[in-house]
Design a protein around this motif. Structure first.
Motif, mmCIF file in Angstrom:
data_model
loop_
_atom_site.group_PDB
_atom_site.id
_atom_site.type_symbol
_atom_site.label_atom_id
_atom_site.label_comp_id
_atom_site.label_asym_id
_atom_site.label_seq_id
_atom_site.Cartn_x
_atom_site.Cartn_y
_atom_site.Cartn_z
ATOM 1 N N ASP A 146 0.538 -1.554 0.247
ATOM 2 C CA ASP A 146 0.000 -0.421 -0.118
ATOM 3 C C ASP A 146 0.694 1.164 0.351
ATOM 4 O O ASP A 146 1.693 1.595 1.230
ATOM 5 C CB ASP A 146 -0.900 -0.068 1.388
ATOM 6 N N ARG A 148 1.127 5.010 -0.249
ATOM 7 C CA ARG A 148 -0.585 6.236 -0.512
ATOM 8 C C ARG A 148 0.778 7.927 -0.653
ATOM 9 O O ARG A 148 2.411 7.612 0.160
ATOM 10 C CB ARG A 148 -0.931 6.540 0.976
ATOM 11 N N ARG A 149 0.434 8.455 -1.346
ATOM 12 C CA ARG A 149 0.831 9.864 -1.441
ATOM 13 C C ARG A 149 0.261 10.706 -0.021
ATOM 14 O O ARG A 149 -0.261 10.557 0.656
ATOM 15 C CB ARG A 149 0.221 11.106 -2.600
ATOM 16 N N PHE A 183 -1.690 -1.521 -4.122
ATOM 17 C CA PHE A 183 -2.202 -0.260 -4.510
ATOM 18 C C PHE A 183 -1.168 0.563 -3.945
ATOM 19 O O PHE A 183 -0.393 0.421 -3.123
ATOM 20 C CB PHE A 183 -3.853 0.494 -3.215
ATOM 21 N N GLU A 185 0.539 4.790 -5.261
ATOM 22 C CA GLU A 185 0.336 6.428 -5.798
ATOM 23 C C GLU A 185 1.173 7.010 -6.101
ATOM 24 O O GLU A 185 2.786 6.492 -4.815
ATOM 25 C CB GLU A 185 -0.508 6.845 -4.947
ATOM 26 N N ARG A 198 -4.142 -2.270 -7.949
ATOM 27 C CA ARG A 198 -4.915 -0.129 -8.046
ATOM 28 C C ARG A 198 -3.361 0.261 -8.417
ATOM 29 O O ARG A 198 -3.195 0.605 -7.558
ATOM 30 C CB ARG A 198 -6.154 -0.743 -7.637
ATOM 31 N N GLY A 200 -2.582 4.270 -9.325
ATOM 32 C CA GLY A 200 -3.917 5.470 -8.412
ATOM 33 C C GLY A 200 -2.490 6.536 -9.297
ATOM 34 O O GLY A 200 -2.060 6.603 -9.571
ATOM 35 N N THR A 201 -2.780 7.690 -8.674
ATOM 36 C CA THR A 201 -2.896 8.936 -9.114
ATOM 37 C C THR A 201 -0.995 9.404 -9.121
ATOM 38 O O THR A 201 -0.418 8.641 -7.842
ATOM 39 C CB THR A 201 -3.459 10.391 -8.181
ATOM 40 N N CYS A 203 1.136 7.730 -10.886
ATOM 41 C CA CYS A 203 2.060 6.724 -10.871
ATOM 42 C C CYS A 203 2.682 7.005 -12.160
ATOM 43 O O CYS A 203 1.483 7.404 -13.395
ATOM 44 C CB CYS A 203 1.575 5.724 -10.946
ATOM 45 N N ALA A 217 -6.030 4.816 -12.266
ATOM 46 C CA ALA A 217 -6.594 6.004 -11.799
ATOM 47 C C ALA A 217 -6.511 6.935 -13.253
ATOM 48 O O ALA A 217 -5.713 6.617 -14.363
ATOM 49 C CB ALA A 217 -5.558 6.742 -10.846
ATOM 50 N N ALA A 220 -2.961 8.470 -13.857
ATOM 51 C CA ALA A 220 -2.501 7.500 -14.048
ATOM 52 C C ALA A 220 -1.203 6.878 -15.401
ATOM 53 O O ALA A 220 -2.163 6.793 -16.818
ATOM 54 C CB ALA A 220 -2.188 6.399 -13.452
#
Lengths: 228, 217
Positions: A146, A148-149, A183, A185, A198, A200-201, A203, A217, A220
């Protein structure tokens, strides 16, 4: 449980030791340990260096440290600037500082809100990375990944606002990510392989190979994706 | 060489295990580090494994994880010696090693009441070499003293035991594996055994024989 009367090692100010087996080891100031260190608790505030391997149940490093060999522990918390020239294995590893590992890093859980560079494989059951700084690993593998930004206090936004021309490299860059549940980002990767992926933004991924599901996304960049 | 390798992708598909499992096993050192072969392919870096070894290992883990925890499995599969001790009578009665090997061991090191794991391992390796007819009883003594003196220094790292003969003289060598080693023309390799494989076999035998359980120190 064995209960031996092991002594403590405390360095306040300037000091050095040849290593050995201790109960509690604390360095405040500048401490140099030449040799292997074996202890139940290691705490470094300030500058600390160990030439050999470190084995400790609980490790907390809040200053600047250099470990010449491997670091093994159950619970490792990094708040400062830490360089490990060998490999790291832990039950729980939490990085809130800047961590550099030359070899592989294995942990049951890996959590990072800081920056890191891992020369080898980051292997963990549960990988949680919040991207605030530059993060690099050769490979990432595990059950759940995982990334995340970072959404907390935006020091980057602040610097960007006063120095717009400065390119501040942040994000995770890695050759391959493999896991069951992925997931990501703000990640640049060559290959991402997994069951459920997944993207995300922020990437940029050259190729995604997935078994069950794949979602990307709108912003992406995924060059290729393939169901296998 | 190419044919003997299997890609990670194919391995997962063939055996039905997940990335999570594979990485967990790697972390627990159920799969040795040197089986992971990284190669460049047109899709980027990929990891390959020695086909036969990894398939056998995955099968073994899948079968054994029903009754043992991963940590117990790691203990069986890792090359670091286990803390077990059995009595001379148990060693004799078990079908683990032959009596001849035990007698030779006791001839060299004296009579013993208890055998620690390194001792049992020495006897086991000796027994294997004797049984295959690769070495004679006299050479067995050379083997035992080499194992006794130097096996410790490998500290759980994988190593090979090689027995060389030249002009009627025999030499026993321990060499860390995987490693290439060459000899001159006159020398002949009488026997070669991988110590990690022996340890694994022995641990499995001890466990199956019920000797390792309850005898742990």
């Amino acid at each position: 449980m064995e209960r031996q009367s092991k002594s403590d090692l405390r360095i306040n100010g300037l000091g050095s030791s040849s290593g050995g087996t201790f109960n509690y080891v604390q360095i405040n100031g500048k401490g140099e340990i030449s040799g292997d260190l074996n202890c139940s608790e290691l705490q470094i505030n300030g500058l600390g260096s160990v030439d050999g391997n470190v084995k400790a149940t609980s490790v907390r490093i809040a200053g600047k440290s250099d470990i010449g060999g491997d670091l093994t522990g159950e619970r490792i918390v990094i708040d400062g600037l830490v360089e490990i020239r060998g490999k790291v294995s832990a039950e729980h590893l939490e990085n809130r500082g800047a961590l550099r590992i030359s070899g592989d890093c294995g942990a049951e859980s890996f959590k990072s809100t800081g920056g890191f560079t891992i020369g080898g494989l980051l292997n963990s059951e549960k990988i949680e990375i919040e991207v605030y700084a530059s993060c690099t690993a050769r490979e990432i593998g595990g059950e759940s990944v995982d990334v995340r930004r970072g959404r907390g206090f935006g020091i980057k936004d602040f610097i960007d606002s006063i120095l717009p021309g400065l390119t501040w490299k942040k994000g995770l860059s890695v050759e391959t990510i493999e896991g069951d549940n992925i997931f990501i980002e703000d990640t640049t990767a060559k290959v991402v392989r997994g069951s459920d992926v997944r993207v995300g933004t922020g990437c940029s991924v050259e190729s995604v190979e997935y078994k069950n599901t794949f979602v990307a996304a709108p912003d992406a960049i995924v060059k290729r994706n393939r169901k296998i | 060489m190419e044919n003997d390798l299997i890609s990670k992708k194919d391995l997962l598909e063939l055996t039905g295990i997940s990335y999570g499992q594979l990485y967990r096993w790697k972390r627990k050192m159920l799969i040795p580090e040197d089986w992971f072969v990284r190669k460049s392919t047109f899709t980027g870096q990929e990891t390959f494994f020695p086909r036969d070894k990894i398939l056998a290992r995955v099968e073994k883990i899948k079968n054994m994880k029903e009754e043992s925890s991963l940590d117990e499995l790691a203990d069986i599969l890792s090359p670091s010696p286990k803390d077990i001790e059995i009595t001379a009578a148990e060693l004799n009665s078990g079908s683990i090693v032959s009596n001849a090997a035990v007698e030779l061991f006791q001839d060299v090191f004296g009579l013993r009441e208890h055998f620690s794991f390194p001792d049992i391992l020495s006897v086991y390796i000796l027994d294997k070499m004797l049984a295959s007819g690769d070495i004679s009883g006299e050479e067995g003594r050379v083997l035992l003293s080499t194992l006794e003196g130097h096996l410790d220094s490998f500290k759980g790292q994988n190593c090979d035991m090689i027995f060389i003969r030249k002009l009627g003289t025999s030499v026993c060598v321990l060499v860390s594996a995987p490693n290439q080693i060459s000899f001159d023309k006159g020398a002949r390799i009488a026997g070669r055994l991988n110590v990690a494989a022996c340890i694994e076999e022995l641990k499995t035998k001890l466990l199956n024989g019920g000797l390792a359980n309850g005898k742990t120190i």
